[in-house]
Design a protein around this motif. Structure first.
Motif, PDB file in Angstrom:
ATOM      1  N   GLU A 109       0.859  -1.177   0.000  1.00 50.99           N
ATOM      2  CA  GLU A 109       0.000   0.000   0.000  1.00 50.99           C
ATOM      3  C   GLU A 109       0.896   1.227   0.000  1.00 50.99           C
ATOM      4  O   GLU A 109       1.630   1.468   0.959  1.00 50.99           O
ATOM      5  CB  GLU A 109      -0.902   0.033   1.232  1.00 50.99           C
ATOM      6  N   LEU A 110       0.851   1.978  -1.091  1.00 49.31           N
ATOM      7  CA  LEU A 110       1.632   3.208  -1.232  1.00 49.31           C
ATOM      8  C   LEU A 110       0.734   4.375  -0.840  1.00 49.31           C
ATOM      9  O   LEU A 110      -0.360   4.525  -1.388  1.00 49.31           O
ATOM     10  CB  LEU A 110       2.113   3.348  -2.679  1.00 49.31           C
ATOM     11  N   PHE A 145       5.163   3.366   2.382  1.00 46.27           N
ATOM     12  CA  PHE A 145       4.399   2.175   2.015  1.00 46.27           C
ATOM     13  C   PHE A 145       4.419   1.155   3.141  1.00 46.27           C
ATOM     14  O   PHE A 145       5.304   1.179   4.008  1.00 46.27           O
ATOM     15  CB  PHE A 145       4.925   1.537   0.721  1.00 46.27           C
ATOM     16  N   ILE A 183      10.094   0.076  -2.714  1.00 48.43           N
ATOM     17  CA  ILE A 183       9.320  -1.160  -2.895  1.00 48.43           C
ATOM     18  C   ILE A 183      10.151  -2.179  -3.672  1.00 48.43           C
ATOM     19  O   ILE A 183      10.219  -3.353  -3.297  1.00 48.43           O
ATOM     20  CB  ILE A 183       7.974  -0.869  -3.595  1.00 48.43           C
ATOM     21  N   ILE A 191       1.120  -3.473  -6.209  1.00 48.10           N
ATOM     22  CA  ILE A 191       1.186  -2.142  -5.587  1.00 48.10           C
ATOM     23  C   ILE A 191      -0.200  -1.505  -5.659  1.00 48.10           C
ATOM     24  O   ILE A 191      -0.763  -1.339  -6.744  1.00 48.10           O
ATOM     25  CB  ILE A 191       2.214  -1.239  -6.302  1.00 48.10           C
ATOM     26  N   ASP A 226      -1.695   1.766  -5.190  1.00 51.08           N
ATOM     27  CA  ASP A 226      -1.314   3.179  -5.123  1.00 51.08           C
ATOM     28  C   ASP A 226      -2.499   4.004  -4.608  1.00 51.08           C
ATOM     29  O   ASP A 226      -3.482   4.193  -5.308  1.00 51.08           O
ATOM     30  CB  ASP A 226      -0.871   3.650  -6.500  1.00 51.08           C
TER      31      ASP A 226
END
Length: 111
Positions: A6-7, A17, A43, A106, A108
Motif C-alpha cells: 500500500e503506497l 508504504f 518497494i 502495488i 497506489d
C-alpha cells in the motif's frame, strides 16, 4: 490473494508504504520518502532484498518486544516490522515478507 504494497501519501506530502500479508496484516513499513519515485524504488528494494541471505536483522526493544529490520546491501534500512511478543512470531513475520514481497501488487493510494 497475494500480499500487497500500500503506497500512501502522508499529510506533510511525503510518501511511504506498507507491505500487507494475505490476511491484511501489516508485515513491513517503510521510512518516509520526499518523492513518489523514491518510495517506488523502496518497494523494488524490498522485493530484491527480501530474497537476499542475511538481509534481515532481528532486534529486541527496551520492553522486550521483538522486531526485524530489512537491510539493503549498502546497510540502509529498507523497512521495519511491527512489534512481536515472541522471537518465534518475529521469525514468522520475516518468512511472510520473504513469501509475499516478490509478487505483491502495488495499491497506489496517493491520488
Amino acid at each position: 490473494m497475494s500480499g500487497k504494497f500500500e503506497l500512501k501519501k502522508a499529510k506533510d506530502g511525503q510518501f511511504h508504504f506498507n507491505l500487507l500479508a494475505t490476511n491484511g496484516q501489516v508485515i513491513l513499513s517503510s521510512e518516509m520518502y520526499k518523492a513518489k519515485d523514491s518510495a517506488l524504488n523502496g518497494i523494488e528494494s524490498v522485493r530484491k532484498n527480501s530474497q537476499r541471505e542475511g538481509a534481515f536483522e532481528t532486534k529486541t526493544s527496551s520492553n522486550d518486544k521483538h522486531y526485524f529490520l530489512l537491510m539493503a546491501t549498502n546497510g540502509q534500512v529498507v523497512g521495519q516490522s511491527q512489534m512481536y511478543a515472541s522471537a518465534a512470531s518475529c521469525k514468522s513475520g520475516i518468512e511472510s515478507v520473504q513469501k509475499n514481497a516478490p509478487s505483491a501488487v502495488i495499491d497506489d493510494q496517493t491520488s
